[in-house]
Design an enzyme around this catalytic site. Structure first.
Site, short mmCIF file in Angstrom:
data_model
loop_
_atom_site.label_atom_id
_atom_site.label_comp_id
_atom_site.label_asym_id
_atom_site.label_seq_id
_atom_site.Cartn_x
_atom_site.Cartn_y
_atom_site.Cartn_z
N LYS A 195 0.83 -1.22 0.00
CA LYS A 195 0.00 0.00 0.00
C LYS A 195 0.86 1.26 0.00
O LYS A 195 0.48 2.27 -0.60
CB LYS A 195 -0.96 0.01 1.19
N LYS A 224 -4.68 -9.71 -6.69
CA LYS A 224 -5.89 -9.90 -5.91
C LYS A 224 -7.03 -9.01 -6.44
O LYS A 224 -6.76 -7.87 -6.84
CB LYS A 224 -5.51 -9.49 -4.48
N LYS A 276 -10.72 -3.33 -4.24
CA LYS A 276 -11.44 -2.08 -4.47
C LYS A 276 -10.56 -1.03 -5.11
O LYS A 276 -11.04 -0.11 -5.76
CB LYS A 276 -11.93 -1.50 -3.14
#
Ligand code: TYM
Length: 332
Positions: free
Chosen positions: A111, A194, A197
């Site tokens: 992230k 993966k 969102k």
């Protein structure tokens, strides 16, 4: 007593990965456990959230949980920020967890990306807040998708270190529950990523709010390869897209991947994709319409969250007091 705690970030549409990896399992576990399901808005703000969107996403994701079959009377559904004990316990765990432990977290690395210096401190300490979520209620089981496995290992380490440091058995060491045939649903555009969102391509995921035509289109456009479908699990080697789509089919139809291989192995992707689209629409369609009905009734959704927060606060307060006692905080 067995208690389940699990959470989901209220940051936009729920997608098929959230549903198959987590929410559907939550629905099924309701019969056997006392459950707490949390909209983790404190976790959400570890990256920038528009305040108006955060509020409406919190309602929408709550509606998704209820539409999928979570029973807010029997169990507790609430948003994290309304139970201040989460943040208080997270601070204590900031002082228990070691920098070295957090440095190993792959989700932070992904992230934060290259721009690590610009990541928020909250993003770095994120797993400590997860530990607080779970241990504040002395939860024993935590149903999650595969991607949360490393965070749960850290939660177990924190519980163990706290118990050892203070010579107590206050915290149970919680067990992850990673269940079903689709514990890691992958992107429809790239079987090595993966489903998430945050993927910029909406074609990469099936949202719980997608209508039948959109679901069919996304599955039709899903990346595949030119070979016929494999006939055994060994045939998935080097073919992550085939593995992903057949795993999704197995999970949605409540069968095993081997059953799906027996049924469709050797056939063409085009025929299989049509069947998969029909199946996805039949499972997700009813959830979507109930979700739409609930998002049209925000007063009801808010009342569920208010009731959930009241009940969560009532459990959390005495446990936090017990923790403060053990740590040595004067409680005059
Ligand atoms: P979040 O919001 O990213 O995801 C919610 C749940 O969905 C699962 N999931 C998936 N499962 C399979 N395939 C996928 N592609 C996929 N994407 C998401 C996640 O594993 C998760 O179970 N940190 C957590 C929220 C959290 C939490 C907690 C969970 C905060 N505190 C305490 C458990 C206990 C998160 O960001 O989930």
């Amino acid at each position: 007593m067995n208690r389940i705690f699990s959470g989901v970030q209220p940051t936009g549409n729920l997608h098929l990965g959230n549903y198959l990896g987590a929410i559907r399992n939550w629905v099924r576990l309701q019969d056997d456990y006392e459950c707490m399901f949390c909209l983790v808005d404190l976790h959400a703000i570890t990256v920038w959230q528009d305040p108006v969107a955060l509020r409406s996403n919190t309602r929408e994701v709550t509606a998704g949980l209820l539409a999928a079959g979570i029973d807010p009377k029997k169990h507790i559904v609430f948003n994290q920020s309304q139970v201040p004990c989460h943040a208080e316990l997270a601070w204590i765990f900031n002082c228990v967890a070691r920098l070295g432990w957090l440095n190993r977290m792959t989700q932070f690395k992904e992230k934060a990306g290259k721009n690590r210096e610009k990541a928020s401190v909250g993003l770095y300490a994120y797993p400590n807040l997860m530990a607080a979520d779970i241990l504040l209620y002395k939860a024993t089981h935590v149903p999650v998708g595969e991607d949360q496995k490393q965070h749960l290992e850290l939660v177990r380490d924190i519980a163990t270190k706290f118990n050892n440091d203070f010579g107590t058995a206050l915290f149970p060491v919680p067990e992850p529950l990673i269940l079903g045939e689709a514990t890691r649903v992958m992107s429809l555009r790239d079987g090595s990523n993966k489903m998430s969102k945050s993927d910029p391509s909406d074609l990469s995921r099936i949202n719980m709010t997608d209508d039948a035509d959109t679901i069919a289109k996304k599955i039709r456009k899903a990346k595949t390869d030119p070979e016929p479908l494999p006939t055994s699990q060994e045939g998935f080697k080097g073919r992550p897209e085939a593995a992903n789509l057949m795993g999704i089919y197995a999970a949605l139809s409540d069968t095993s991947v081997n059953d799906v291989l027996n049924k469709f192995g050797g056939g063409q992707f085009s025929t299989f994709k049509q069947k998969l689209a029909d199946l996805a629409v039949s499972v997700l369609g009813p959830i979507d319409s109930e979700m739409r009905r609930l998002t049209g009734d925000p007063a009801y959704v808010d009342s569920v969250l208010k009731d959930g927060a009241d009940r969560a606060n009532a459990i959390a307060g005495p446990i936090l007091a017990e923790i403060q006692e053990v740590v040595g905080f004067l409680r005059p």
